[in-house]
Design an enzyme around this catalytic site. Structure first.
Site, PDB file in Angstrom:
ATOM      1  N   LYS A   1      -9.400  -0.475  -0.880  1.00  0.00           N
ATOM      2  CA  LYS A   1      -8.989  -0.640  -2.272  1.00  0.00           C
ATOM      3  C   LYS A   1     -10.204  -1.000  -3.111  1.00  0.00           C
ATOM      4  O   LYS A   1     -11.073  -1.747  -2.667  1.00  0.00           O
ATOM      5  CB  LYS A   1      -7.951  -1.758  -2.364  1.00  0.00           C
ATOM      6  CG  LYS A   1      -7.377  -1.986  -3.749  1.00  0.00           C
ATOM      7  CD  LYS A   1      -6.323  -0.971  -4.062  1.00  0.00           C
ATOM      8  CE  LYS A   1      -5.635  -1.266  -5.398  1.00  0.00           C
ATOM      9  NZ  LYS A   1      -6.528  -1.138  -6.570  1.00  0.00           N
ATOM     10  N   SER A   2     -10.284  -0.461  -4.321  1.00  0.00           N
ATOM     11  CA  SER A   2     -11.376  -0.862  -5.217  1.00  0.00           C
ATOM     12  C   SER A   2     -11.332  -2.375  -5.407  1.00  0.00           C
ATOM     13  O   SER A   2     -10.349  -2.918  -5.910  1.00  0.00           O
ATOM     14  CB  SER A   2     -11.252  -0.155  -6.563  1.00  0.00           C
ATOM     15  OG  SER A   2     -11.573   1.209  -6.456  1.00  0.00           O
TER      16      SER A   2
ATOM     17  N   CYS B   1     -12.018   3.206 -13.700  1.00  0.00           N
ATOM     18  CA  CYS B   1     -10.670   2.629 -13.674  1.00  0.00           C
ATOM     19  C   CYS B   1     -10.085   2.621 -15.083  1.00  0.00           C
ATOM     20  O   CYS B   1     -10.594   1.917 -15.963  1.00  0.00           O
ATOM     21  CB  CYS B   1     -10.683   1.213 -13.115  1.00  0.00           C
ATOM     22  SG  CYS B   1      -9.019   0.523 -13.012  1.00  0.00           S
TER      23      CYS B   1
ATOM     24  N   ILE C   1     -11.477  13.599  -9.184  1.00  0.00           N
ATOM     25  CA  ILE C   1     -11.386  12.764 -10.371  1.00  0.00           C
ATOM     26  C   ILE C   1     -10.534  11.524 -10.079  1.00  0.00           C
ATOM     27  O   ILE C   1      -9.743  11.523  -9.143  1.00  0.00           O
ATOM     28  CB  ILE C   1     -10.734  13.548 -11.539  1.00  0.00           C
ATOM     29  CG1 ILE C   1      -9.326  14.015 -11.147  1.00  0.00           C
ATOM     30  CG2 ILE C   1     -11.609  14.707 -11.995  1.00  0.00           C
ATOM     31  CD1 ILE C   1      -8.493  14.666 -12.246  1.00  0.00           C
TER      32      ILE C   1
ATOM     33  N   SER D   1      -7.479   9.215 -11.948  1.00  0.00           N
ATOM     34  CA  SER D   1      -6.287   9.708 -12.648  1.00  0.00           C
ATOM     35  C   SER D   1      -6.604  10.059 -14.098  1.00  0.00           C
ATOM     36  O   SER D   1      -7.594   9.611 -14.678  1.00  0.00           O
ATOM     37  CB  SER D   1      -5.177   8.662 -12.581  1.00  0.00           C
ATOM     38  OG  SER D   1      -5.601   7.437 -13.148  1.00  0.00           O
TER      39      SER D   1
END
Length: 316
Positions: free
Chosen positions: A45-46, A131, A193, A195
């Site tokens: 996870k980022s 993000c 990409i 989102s």
């Protein structure tokens, strides 16, 4: 039999498939399920410097052709994922993985990158510049001067294999300008990409938005994203220097979707919305479908068709 193996930089992977960061990688349970799946690799996870709860629920909704989300970077913090990565590396040394970081400030990114640099982690690090779902925080990837400043700062000290996660771009001039920036650095890959930022969906039963954060605005994924993902993978594959490979993300539901991203130039492919809905068993299905697609075209390896998209000749 079709061979699905691939490489990113000096790293070898048994197949091209992996999760998209943010999907099925929040905690150890999910990460171990990815380890045991038929994915070729995984990304954590980022991470932010400290644990984050993320945005209020509901923050994810399934749509007819994909999903909308505004998760807000919920994660357990860098130390949690670094501990996992080091354990994975010790137990499964032949299965390299990716660690994603997404600091809320440049100082956060520097601190996290320094911690990874000083650690024994020997896999790939991904700097998330894209993000779209943290209220009040712009996407760095849309500010070209800021992107260059961030990369200048990180590469002053970071020597391990590094890639960047990019937002979607929509103009040929943006591809040109961003590629010119990225080509100045010793990046191993770009991931494109993330989102489609700040879409919106209305529930027809009550005329209400379907997610709570940001007044209903959220990132759009799934089949809606595939044409944009194909274009971004193609555009960056054509513009980046050969040492910088492309990981394609967006719109993967079947083997043909994977095939198309590779055809446009992707060396690996990440699965997001469909993984969220189907779970890690999706990787076994996608492997079989991709192999069948390759065999139908007479291809034996990924490199037989990677980047070999056909275009129509211009009229005389």
């Amino acid at each position: 039999m079709a061979q699905l193996a691939t490489t990113i930089g000096a790293f070898h992977f048994d197949n091209v498939l992996m999760n998209a960061s943010g999907v099925h990688c929040y905690d150890l349970t999910q990460l171990h399920e990815l380890e045991q799946s038929e994915a070729g690799s995984l990304t954590t996870k980022s991470a932010t410097s400290a644990k984050r709860l993320g945005n209020p629920e509901p923050r994810y909704a399934k749509l007819a052709l994909g999903s909308i989300n505004s998760m807000g970077l919920p994660n357990e913090g860098l130390d949690y994922y670094l501990d996992f990565a080091l354990t994975h590396q010790q137990q499964l040394p032949d299965q390299p993985i990716f660690m994603s970081i997404a600091g809320l400030t440049l100082e956060d990114n520097i601190a996290m990158a320094q911690k990874i640099e000083a650690s024994d982690f020997a896999g790939l690090t991904e700097l998330n510049l894209s993000c779209p779902n943290v209220p009040g925080k712009p996407q760095v990837g849309y500010d070209f001067d800021r992107t260059k400043y961030v990369l200048d700062t990180i590469f002053e000290f970071f020597t391990k294999p590094l890639g960047v996660k990019l937002p979607p771009y929509f103009d040929l001039a943006q591809f040109d300008e961003m590629a010119a920036i990225l080509n100045q650095y010793p990046l191993v890959y770009v991931n494109t990409i993330n989102s489609l930022g700040n879409g919106l969906w209305v529930d027809p039963t009550d005329d209400t938005v379907v997610i709570k954060p940001k007044g209903g605005f959220g990132g759009i994924g799934g089949q809606y994203a595939k044409p944009i993902a194909l274009a971004n993978v193609r555009a960056f594959s054509q513009r980046l220097k050969p040492e910088i490979q492309v990981i394609g993300t967006g719109g993967i539901y079947n083997g043909r979707d994977v095939y198309d991203l590779i055809l446009c130039g992707a060396s690996m492919v990440q699965v997001g919305s469909a993984l969220y809905e189907e779970g890690p068993s999706i990787f076994a299905r996608l492997k079989q479908e991709l192999a069948a697609e390759m065999q139908a075209h007479g291809y034996h390896s990924i490199e037989d068709f990677r980047g070999k998209l056909k275009i129509m000749d211009a009229e005389a």
